[in-house]
Design a protein around this motif. Structure first.
Motif, mmCIF file in Angstrom:
data_model
loop_
_atom_site.group_PDB
_atom_site.id
_atom_site.type_symbol
_atom_site.label_atom_id
_atom_site.label_comp_id
_atom_site.label_asym_id
_atom_site.label_seq_id
_atom_site.Cartn_x
_atom_site.Cartn_y
_atom_site.Cartn_z
ATOM 1 N N LEU A 76 -1.482 69.737 16.506
ATOM 2 C CA LEU A 76 -0.374 69.180 17.291
ATOM 3 C C LEU A 76 -0.351 67.660 17.161
ATOM 4 N N SER A 77 0.857 67.124 17.067
ATOM 5 C CA SER A 77 1.025 65.670 16.966
ATOM 6 C C SER A 77 1.520 65.126 18.305
ATOM 7 N N PHE A 78 0.759 64.185 18.884
ATOM 8 C CA PHE A 78 1.196 63.494 20.098
ATOM 9 C C PHE A 78 1.948 62.238 19.663
ATOM 10 N N GLN A 79 3.262 62.259 19.816
ATOM 11 C CA GLN A 79 4.085 61.182 19.271
ATOM 12 C C GLN A 79 4.102 59.955 20.182
ATOM 13 N N ARG A 80 4.797 58.922 19.719
ATOM 14 C CA ARG A 80 4.756 57.607 20.362
ATOM 15 C C ARG A 80 5.137 57.665 21.833
ATOM 16 N N TYR A 81 6.170 58.419 22.198
ATOM 17 C CA TYR A 81 6.675 58.415 23.565
ATOM 18 C C TYR A 81 5.649 58.946 24.552
ATOM 19 N N PHE A 82 4.660 59.712 24.045
ATOM 20 C CA PHE A 82 3.592 60.194 24.906
ATOM 21 C C PHE A 82 2.715 59.026 25.368
ATOM 22 N N PHE A 83 2.618 57.983 24.545
ATOM 23 C CA PHE A 83 1.765 56.842 24.856
ATOM 24 C C PHE A 83 2.543 55.589 25.244
ATOM 25 N N TYR A 93 3.470 66.340 9.933
ATOM 26 C CA TYR A 93 3.460 67.418 10.917
ATOM 27 C C TYR A 93 4.722 68.272 10.798
ATOM 28 N N GLU A 94 5.855 67.629 10.676
ATOM 29 C CA GLU A 94 7.106 68.376 10.529
ATOM 30 C C GLU A 94 7.111 69.179 9.233
ATOM 31 N N ARG A 95 6.570 68.592 8.176
ATOM 32 C CA ARG A 95 6.536 69.286 6.893
ATOM 33 C C ARG A 95 5.682 70.560 6.975
ATOM 34 N N ARG A 96 4.534 70.458 7.637
ATOM 35 C CA ARG A 96 3.660 71.621 7.746
ATOM 36 C C ARG A 96 4.259 72.682 8.662
ATOM 37 N N ALA A 99 -4.753 58.350 15.681
ATOM 38 C CA ALA A 99 -5.417 59.588 15.281
ATOM 39 C C ALA A 99 -4.791 60.791 15.989
ATOM 40 N N SER A 100 -4.480 60.654 17.277
ATOM 41 C CA SER A 100 -3.812 61.736 18.004
ATOM 42 C C SER A 100 -2.436 62.016 17.425
ATOM 43 N N ARG A 101 -1.773 60.970 16.996
ATOM 44 C CA ARG A 101 -0.439 61.136 16.431
ATOM 45 C C ARG A 101 -0.489 61.853 15.082
ATOM 46 N N MET A 102 -1.545 61.589 14.284
ATOM 47 C CA MET A 102 -1.655 62.189 12.956
ATOM 48 C C MET A 102 -2.399 63.520 12.955
ATOM 49 N N GLY A 103 -2.858 63.977 14.135
ATOM 50 C CA GLY A 103 -3.521 65.272 14.210
ATOM 51 C C GLY A 103 -5.009 65.245 13.968
ATOM 52 N N CYS A 104 -5.646 64.057 13.951
ATOM 53 C CA CYS A 104 -7.103 63.959 13.774
ATOM 54 C C CYS A 104 -7.763 63.994 15.156
ATOM 55 N N HIS A 105 -7.765 65.167 15.788
ATOM 56 C CA HIS A 105 -8.116 65.248 17.200
ATOM 57 C C HIS A 105 -9.615 65.121 17.456
ATOM 58 N N GLU A 106 -10.444 65.557 16.531
ATOM 59 C CA GLU A 106 -11.889 65.438 16.740
ATOM 60 C C GLU A 106 -12.293 63.970 16.814
#
Length: 971
Positions: free
Chosen positions: A789-796, A744-747, A533-540
């Motif tokens: 914001l997208s938190f990508q794989r390397y963050f985790f 995310y990149e597209r937007r 969800a963090s990676r796809m921007g669903c932060h809530e």
């Protein structure tokens, strides 16, 4: 400290210990080697590879191998065998032996033993050392002699050593070739010995004449010895020789295809297929149409599924290369036949519906690759055939849980995703088919199909909304137990839901997912879903999941980690409800986000440990905080045009000073500060990019987008306010044509293009500075913040781990003690390094070379004579690149310290990947150097000072007239 303690010490100690620890471990093993018990000696010997792994530097490895050489010389055959195994396991460390001559001398002494087993072990030992002694003539001579031995064990060892030396030494290969030929052709040589001698010919590729003579010999053997074992060994040696020499690959292809077509023996056909696949990987560009056509004819006529599978495997390898284009578009000759009428297409269409799943998988792979590379005019019918074949195979495999069926399903789905990427108009029907099959498939198959749906939805986001209803219905009934596959299915389905929702989850979707997680999901499954969800921007949604997980972990570090993720998600959620034009609300939202980010950063710092410092995460969050602060300050600056407009005399001041920016008042200076700040942020993002060598491509692209957003803001400030006449938009014109890989990149790219269009239109119509300009700037800030914001794989997760360990010599005895050097001499600094990898080395990129930068700075200056020294000799700034071999590199630097005093030498390492890109990975090592005056020059200076003092004291004691009378004699 006993030997068992040394064993546990070696197994538990990590990298970074002092050299004393390495020496103590070596001393304990040395005690075991000198033990009177054979068992303890053997145990000590087999522990040496662990010692080399822990401390991979030459000084220790050289000492250890010399001790092993003594054991080899003085021990029994079993100990020698143990030393041989250790040497073979530690092949990558052999080049670090400093005293090669002494090491080889101790080992070679056993070759004169009367025991043939001892001589055989010695020969194998010499063969294992061939990489460091390729041209050692006494070893060559011993191997030559041992080939004539009457003991079979010694002869086999000599054959092993001959193969090793032939691969390394051109001279040995040329000298042994005739000997090997005579033995192979000799009537007194047993057949089993010939079978062991023939593979040696694959190393005779050092020059064209040697390769040609070896090939002629192999051709004679194939014709003279038609038995199955002899043909198999000879053909495989033939292939290995051709693959190494390269020039004979077309001939070898014809020979292998001839045996595949004409030889009736299945074993020979199987070997021919194996070698054809090797050549398909090695040189697909050398396969012409005739070769591929012959292979297709053999596959069509073969009644055996195993052979057909092998031939299709070769065609599958070729279908992804240029060979498939050469098959359909021959360079010379008449017009090519339509693709559907060729034997290749007929073969794969037949195999797509084969009862053997592996055959069918290769069939659809080849057919999909043909459809992708086929010309437009012949495409339609092939597309239909490919889709039908893929759908039938997917239906069949989705109902089967066996590993073979799952492997086939994965292959088919991979081919489907590649086909849809090339032919987007087929995506709608393919998605409908997959959604239908999801309800009927088994759980393992559902996981793979979810991965395929996520990939398709990422390529074509327009299909996501249509998937959502079916996916939510499936999620309601997805899991009834807590098995591993059920848990994996929950994560996969949630991922597809996030991709399809495009970062805006409805309340219904959240409720459905939460109910399933509460019923059957374990903590790790919840964490994986929150991470996606963090990676796809669903932060809530991710914030709620992290909140529920915080108290379910057993470590305070994990608690702080989850708490930091919750705060980061809450911070990004604050920015989710921004609206265009509402600048005060944007300021409030940014302040709330910064408050949460600061809390999260404190938790993130508490979650870091020495083994897991979380450096990338901390740097990324720091940059995000500074970026939000910069954007907030930019909105404040824009508002200052209202609160503090330009004074009435601003125009007069501008005309008087000749600076048009004075017309805008104090906002111009504030905008310049803001522009410099965003350029600084972009540079820091670039540094973070360069330091993330182990990151995946999506993470790096995310960092690059953050950098581009900062550069965009600085460019907009310059174009609208500071320098509208010289600002150019040509460099940003290609942003819309870049191929995007994620939503995310597209937007973000869409926002970039929209902002640039607005700024370009405004800058041409209105002179600065007006409310239109500041409003455009604030709208650009809000547009950037509205993209979650997208938190990508390397963050985790860190899938690749690469680090460099440096050792400097000379090194001080204690860390605080400087290295003394005389100022009239140069210091030779030797830098050695070891590249250390994790479990998956080279997953994303590999190290091509290591760049070492050595610089020195003067810390404090001591008293001494003042010399006029050239500027280039005052400082040291040297850079050198070195290629690691077996993960080890070494080089030397000459440093000049002509100024007396304390100097600090900095050695920094960075890596260069295969694409030539330099990455600032570190480490950075410092060493203190004290420059001392040369004793002879110091004594000479003292004598001069004493003479000067004597001359100064003489006028006070001697009368003045005497001096004039002395000079008067010469007048």
């Amino acid at each position: 400290m006993s030997l068992s303690t040394a064993r546990s010490f070696l197994s538990e100690a990590g990298y970074g210990e002092q050299e004393l620890d390495a020496n103590s471990a070596l001393m304990e093993l040395d005690k075991g080697l000198r033990s009177g018990k054979l068992g303890e000696q053997c145990e000590a010997v087999v522990l040496f590879p662990k010692l080399f792994q822990k401390y991979p530097f030459p000084i220790l490895i050289n000492s250890a191998f010399l001790k092993l050489a003594d054991i080899f010389r003085l021990g029994n055959n079993f100990l020698r065998l143990c030393v041989l195994k250790v040497t073979q396991q530690s092949e990558k460390h052999l080049e670090k032996i400093l005293n090669v001559d002494e090491f080889v001398k101790r080992v070679f002494s056993v070759i004169h033993s009367n025991d043939p087993v001892a001589r055989a072990i010695t020969l194998r030992m010499l063969g294992s050392l061939a990489t460091i002694i390729p041209e050692r003539k006494n070893a060559h001579h011993s191997v030559h002699q041992s080939l004539d031995s009457h003991d079979n064990v010694e002869v086999e060892a000599a054959i092993f050593a001959s193969a090793c030396f032939s691969a390394q030494s051109k001279d040995f290969a040329a000298g042994i070739c005739n000997k090997i030929s005579e033995m192979i052709q000799g009537l007194d040589t047993p057949v089993d010995l010939k079978l062991k001698l023939i593979p040696m010919l694959q190393h005779m590729h050092h020059n064209a004449s040697l390769a040609s003579s070896s090939r002629e010999l192999l051709q004679q053997l194939v014709n003279s010895y038609p038995s199955t074992p002899m043909v198999i060994v000879t053909l495989h040696t033939f292939t290995q020789l051709a693959a190494s020499s390269l020039i004979d690959i077309p001939k070898q292809l014809q020979l292998l295809l001839q045996y595949l077509k004409e030889d009736p023996r299945k074993a020979v056909k199987r070997l021919a297929i194996q070698d054809l696949k090797l050549l398909a990987k090695k040189a697909p560009h050398l396969w012409n149409r005739e070769n591929t056509q012959t292979l297709c004819e053999c596959a069509l006529s073969s009644p055996y599924n195993s052979l057909k599978l092998g031939m299709l495997s070769v065609l599958s390898t070729l279908s992804g290369t240029i060979a498939i284009k050469q098959y359909f578009n021959p360079g010379t000759g008449g017009a090519s036949a339509p693709p559907r009428l060729t034997d290749l297409v007929k073969l794969v269409q037949e195999c797509c519906y084969h009862s053997n799943l592996a055959v069918a998988a290769h069939g659809v792979t080849v057919l999909a690759n043909i459809a992708i590379s086929c010309p437009e005019k012949d495409m339609m019918q092939l597309e239909q055939d490919t889709v039908m074949g893929l759908e039938s195979l997917l239906v069949l495999c989705s109902q089967d849980d066996s590993p073979r069926a799952q492997a086939t399903l994965k292959t088919a789905l991979t081919s489907l995703v590649q086909l849809l990427k090339s032919r987007p108009h087929l995506s709608q029907s393919a998605v409908e088919f997959l959604l239908c099959q999801l309800h009927l498939a088994r759980d393992p198959s559902r996981v793979l199909m979810c991965h395929a749906l996520a990939a398709i939805a990422t390529q074509l986001p327009v299909l996501g909304e249509g998937m959502l209803g079916d996916l939510v219905d499936l999620y309601r009934v997805a899991s009834h137990s807590s098995t591993d596959k059920q848990q994996e299915l929950l994560v996969s389905l949630a991922t597809v839901v996030f991709v399809a929702s495009q970062s805006s989850l409805s309340a219904e979707v959240k409720t459905v997912i939460k109910q399933q997680l509460e019923n059957v999901a374990n903590g790790w499954t919840v964490y994986c879903i929150a991470r996606q969800a963090s990676r796809m921007g669903c932060h809530e949604f991710s914030s709620e999941l992290y909140q529920s997980l915080r108290t379910r972990v057993a470590s305070e570090h994990f608690y702080f980690w989850l708490n930091s993720l919750k705060e980061f998600s809450q911070a990004e959620q604050c920015l989710n409800g921004l609206e265009d034009g509402d600048y005060s609300a944007a300021m409030t939202a940014i302040a709330e986000a910064l408050r949460s980010y600061q809390k999260g950063f404190a938790s993130l710092t508490a979650a870091s440990t020495p083994l897991s410092p979380l450096s990338y995460q901390c740097d990324f969050v720091k940059l995000r905080i500074d970026t939000l602060q910069g954007l907030s300050q930019l909105i404040c600056t824009c508002n200052s045009l209202k609160t503090s407009p330009p004074p009435a005399i601003a125009t007069t001041i501008a005309l008087t000073s000749g600076n048009e920016l004075q017309r805008c008042g104090r906002i111009a200076m504030q905008m310049r500060v803001s522009m410099d700040e965003f350029r600084s942020l972009a540079a820091r993002y670039a540094d973070l990019y360069q330091s993330s060598f182990d990151a995946d491509s999506a993470t790096l692209r995310n960092v690059e987008l953050q950098q581009q957003s900062c550069l965009l803001v600085s460019h907009v400030i310059e174009a609208l306010i500071l320098d509208p006449h010289s600002a150019s938009f040509q460099d940003y014109g290609t942003l819309g044509s870049v191929q995007t890989e994620s939503e995310y990149e597209r937007r973000m790219m869409s926002v970039f293009n929209h902002v640039l269009e607005e700024v370009e239109g405004l800058s041409r119509k209105h002179p600065p500075v007006s409310y239109l300009h500041t409003g455009c700037l604030c709208d650009a800030v809000i547009a950037l913040l509205k993209v979650p914001l997208s938190f990508q794989r390397y963050f985790f997760q860190k899938l690749q781990s690469t680090s460099i360990k440096l050792a400097l010599s000379p090194s001080p005895r204690t860390p605080t003690e400087p290295i003394p050097v005389q100022n009239n001499q140069q210091l030779t600094l030797k830098v050695e390094g070891v590249v250390q990898h994790g479990s998956t080395p080279g997953l994303f990129r590999k190290i091509q070379s290591v760049c070492l930068n050595v610089s020195s700075t003067l810390q404090s200056k001591t008293g001494g004579p003042e010399y006029k020294i050239p500027l280039d000799s005052n400082t040291n700034e040297i850079e050198q690149r070195v290629e690691p071999h077996n993960d080890y590199f070494s080089t030397q630097f000459l440093l000049n310290f002509s100024i007396l005093g304390s100097h600090m030498v900095n050695v920094e390492a960075s890596v260069v990947d295969e694409s030539g890109i330099e990455w600032k990975t570190g480490p950075k090592t410092t060493v203190s150097v004290k420059s001392l005056e040369d004793p002879y020059a110091q004594q000479l200076r003292h004598n001069q000072q004493q003479q000067q003092q004597a001359q100064q004291a003489r006028p006070e004691t001697a009368p003045a007239p005497q001096r004039s009378s002395v000079y008067a004699r010469f007048q």
